[in-house]
Design a protein around this motif. Structure first.
Motif, mmCIF file in Angstrom:
data_model
loop_
_atom_site.group_PDB
_atom_site.id
_atom_site.type_symbol
_atom_site.label_atom_id
_atom_site.label_comp_id
_atom_site.label_asym_id
_atom_site.label_seq_id
_atom_site.Cartn_x
_atom_site.Cartn_y
_atom_site.Cartn_z
ATOM 1 N N TYR A 109 8.365 0.020 -1.900
ATOM 2 C CA TYR A 109 7.448 1.254 -2.326
ATOM 3 C C TYR A 109 6.407 0.444 -2.925
ATOM 4 O O TYR A 109 5.151 1.042 -2.410
ATOM 5 N N ALA A 110 6.370 -0.422 -3.625
ATOM 6 C CA ALA A 110 5.311 -1.167 -4.492
ATOM 7 C C ALA A 110 4.399 -1.657 -3.653
ATOM 8 O O ALA A 110 3.168 -1.776 -3.478
ATOM 9 N N ARG A 111 5.052 -2.628 -2.433
ATOM 10 C CA ARG A 111 4.230 -3.223 -1.462
ATOM 11 C C ARG A 111 3.498 -2.534 -0.813
ATOM 12 O O ARG A 111 2.190 -2.613 -0.520
ATOM 13 N N ARG A 128 16.639 -1.682 -6.069
ATOM 14 C CA ARG A 128 15.586 -2.611 -6.243
ATOM 15 C C ARG A 128 14.704 -2.880 -5.067
ATOM 16 O O ARG A 128 13.426 -3.168 -5.007
ATOM 17 N N ARG A 129 15.316 -3.017 -4.062
ATOM 18 C CA ARG A 129 14.614 -3.588 -2.880
ATOM 19 C C ARG A 129 13.856 -2.478 -2.243
ATOM 20 O O ARG A 129 12.757 -2.754 -1.919
ATOM 21 N N ALA A 130 14.455 -1.231 -2.585
ATOM 22 C CA ALA A 130 13.534 -0.171 -1.850
ATOM 23 C C ALA A 130 12.473 0.089 -2.825
ATOM 24 O O ALA A 130 11.252 0.535 -2.391
ATOM 25 N N ARG A 131 12.559 0.053 -4.254
ATOM 26 C CA ARG A 131 11.407 0.160 -5.131
ATOM 27 C C ARG A 131 10.214 -0.901 -4.857
ATOM 28 O O ARG A 131 9.069 -0.627 -4.726
ATOM 29 N N ALA A 182 -1.401 0.604 0.726
ATOM 30 C CA ALA A 182 -2.278 1.819 0.794
ATOM 31 C C ALA A 182 -3.554 1.977 0.049
ATOM 32 O O ALA A 182 -4.721 2.197 0.263
ATOM 33 N N GLN A 183 -3.406 1.311 -1.370
ATOM 34 C CA GLN A 183 -4.754 1.382 -2.131
ATOM 35 C C GLN A 183 -5.805 0.386 -1.646
ATOM 36 O O GLN A 183 -7.011 0.469 -1.925
ATOM 37 N N GLY A 184 -5.250 -0.642 -0.902
ATOM 38 C CA GLY A 184 -6.310 -1.612 -0.323
ATOM 39 C C GLY A 184 -7.048 -0.926 0.763
ATOM 40 O O GLY A 184 -8.274 -1.060 0.850
ATOM 41 N N LEU A 185 -6.265 -0.293 1.621
ATOM 42 C CA LEU A 185 -7.183 0.634 2.698
ATOM 43 C C LEU A 185 -7.820 1.723 1.905
ATOM 44 O O LEU A 185 -9.079 2.001 2.510
#
Length: 399
Positions: free
Chosen positions: A238-240, A232-235, A245-248
């Motif tokens: 990834y979401a963060r 869950r931490r890795a997911r 990336a989408q903000g950039l």
């Protein structure tokens, strides 16, 4: 007193019933020993479980800490809990997270050992990320390979089996490192891949680790600290990163795989603009100093520049430095604003004492300050006081 550890029988037990065997105060908090518990006590690099205990008439009472002592497990509580029989509920999200991280550590440690012979000498399971310390530092080329090997074990969905073994059975197992205890030795086996002496809680199958992701390395003397996330931490990480990336992408109107190249170009443009700005600032300071010097009052071959500037203190300092680089100059520059400042300096070939001149100025303006014979700085309360201070220096120069 001995507490039966239910998590050794089944790490997936979330609720249980037990009897209170003893009570005491731990660090100012009430604590109880139970005859059986599913709460894991801190140890082996793994933090304790949290959750609640309740009785038929009270509760739930928060379990704040869990400590192992001479076979007993103490449950440190948020408040007193009366009665003898209790019902316990483990914070499952926290427990399963720890199971993912700890099992992932076993797999990643063995992957590093298998890929490059690096041994794990320490493990820490933190609130946000986990770390292993390896006994080598020359591992940069091996990081990706070890991570891939570890995730191949996740994909293989290998059973994870924990059993207590006898000393005779122990010597026949290919342990990664010898156990720290000599009795009640528990071995956690990732079937066909890793055998480790461990008292922690683990998932039942490597697929439940979810994902193993190395997110950083740090050299610590002769060792390399590897920071990683599992499940869950890795997911969540990834979401963060996806949101970032989408903000950039939205900000720069570019595809994700073009962002780095675009930012490199922007950085190069910024460096060029900054260089141009530095050059322009230098030219402005020099031209401003030249204009002030041309209007200076001259006494005994010394040019007095006494003027107030509507610029920031940093820019005024640069003008003062340009002036003191000339021959035969005494400069008293004021900076207007909420907190007016005065800078006094002089050329190296002038004997005037800048600190003495500043004291005279701030005394006239009702301020304070100090410095050296060649450079002094202070402040006055208002722009009107600044004008009075500059006038005092000009008059003293004339006198």
């Amino acid at each position: 007193m001995n507490t039966e550890r239910l998590f050794y029988q089944d790490a997936y037990v979330r609720e249980f019933d037990a009897q209170i065997l003893a009570r005491q105060v731990v660090s100012g908090r009430p604590a109880v020993v139970l005859d059986r518990t599913a709460f894991y006590a801190t140890g082996g690099g793994q933090p304790n479980d949290l959750g609640v205990l309740s009785t038929s008439t009270e509760g739930p009472v928060k379990v704040l800490d869990v400590l192992a002592e001479d076979g007993a497990i103490w449950h440190v509580l948020d408040s007193e809990l009366q009665g003898a029989g209790v019902h316990g509920t483990v914070d499952w999200d926290r427990r399963f997270d720890h199971m993912q991280q700890h099992t992932g550590q076993h797999v990643l440690s063995q992957a590093f050992f298998g890929e490059c012979g690096a041994e794990t000498v320490a493990f820490h399971l933190g609130e946000r990320y986990s770390t292993i310390d390896l006994n080598r530092i020359d591992l940069a080329p091996a990081i990706s390979g070890a991570e891939s090997a570890a995730n191949a074990i996740v994909d293989a969905a290998l059973p994870v089996i924990a059993t207590f073994v006898t000393p005779k059975e122990l010597v026949q197992l290919p342990l990664r490192k010898p156990p720290k205890v000599t009795e009640n030795i528990r071995v956690v086996q990732v079937t066909g891949f890793d055998w480790s002496a461990c008292g922690g809680t683990h998932v039942a199958n490597t697929s439940q680790i979810g994902l193993i992701k190395v997110i950083g390395t740090e050299r610590r003397g002769p060792e390399l600290r590897v920071t990683f996330l599992c499940g869950r931490r890795a997911r969540a990480d990834y979401a963060r990163l996806k949101v970032l990336a989408q903000g950039l992408v939205a900000r720069y109107t570019a595809a994700e795989d073009e962002i780095l190249e675009l930012l490199d170009r922007r950085a190069a443009d910024f460096d060029a603009l900054r260089k141009d700005l530095v050059d322009l600032e230098r030219q402005w300071s020099a031209s401003t100093a030249a204009a002030l010097w041309s209007k200076a009052e001259i006494r005994g071959g010394v040019h007095l520049v006494a003027a107030a500037l509507d610029v920031g203190v940093d820019r005024a300092r640069k003008v003062a430095q340009e002036l003191r680089a000339r021959s035969g100059v005494v400069a008293c520059l004021g900076v207007r604003g909420d907190r007016p400042q005065i800078i006094v300096t002089r050329s190296d070939d002038v004997t005037a004492d800048s600190a003495q001149l500043l004291r005279m100025a701030v005394a006239a303006g009702g301020g304070r300050g100090g410095g050296r014979p060649d450079w002094a700085q202070g402040g006055v309360p208002t722009d009107e006081a600044l004008d009075a201070a500059l006038d005092a220096v000009a008059q003293a120069f004339k006198d």
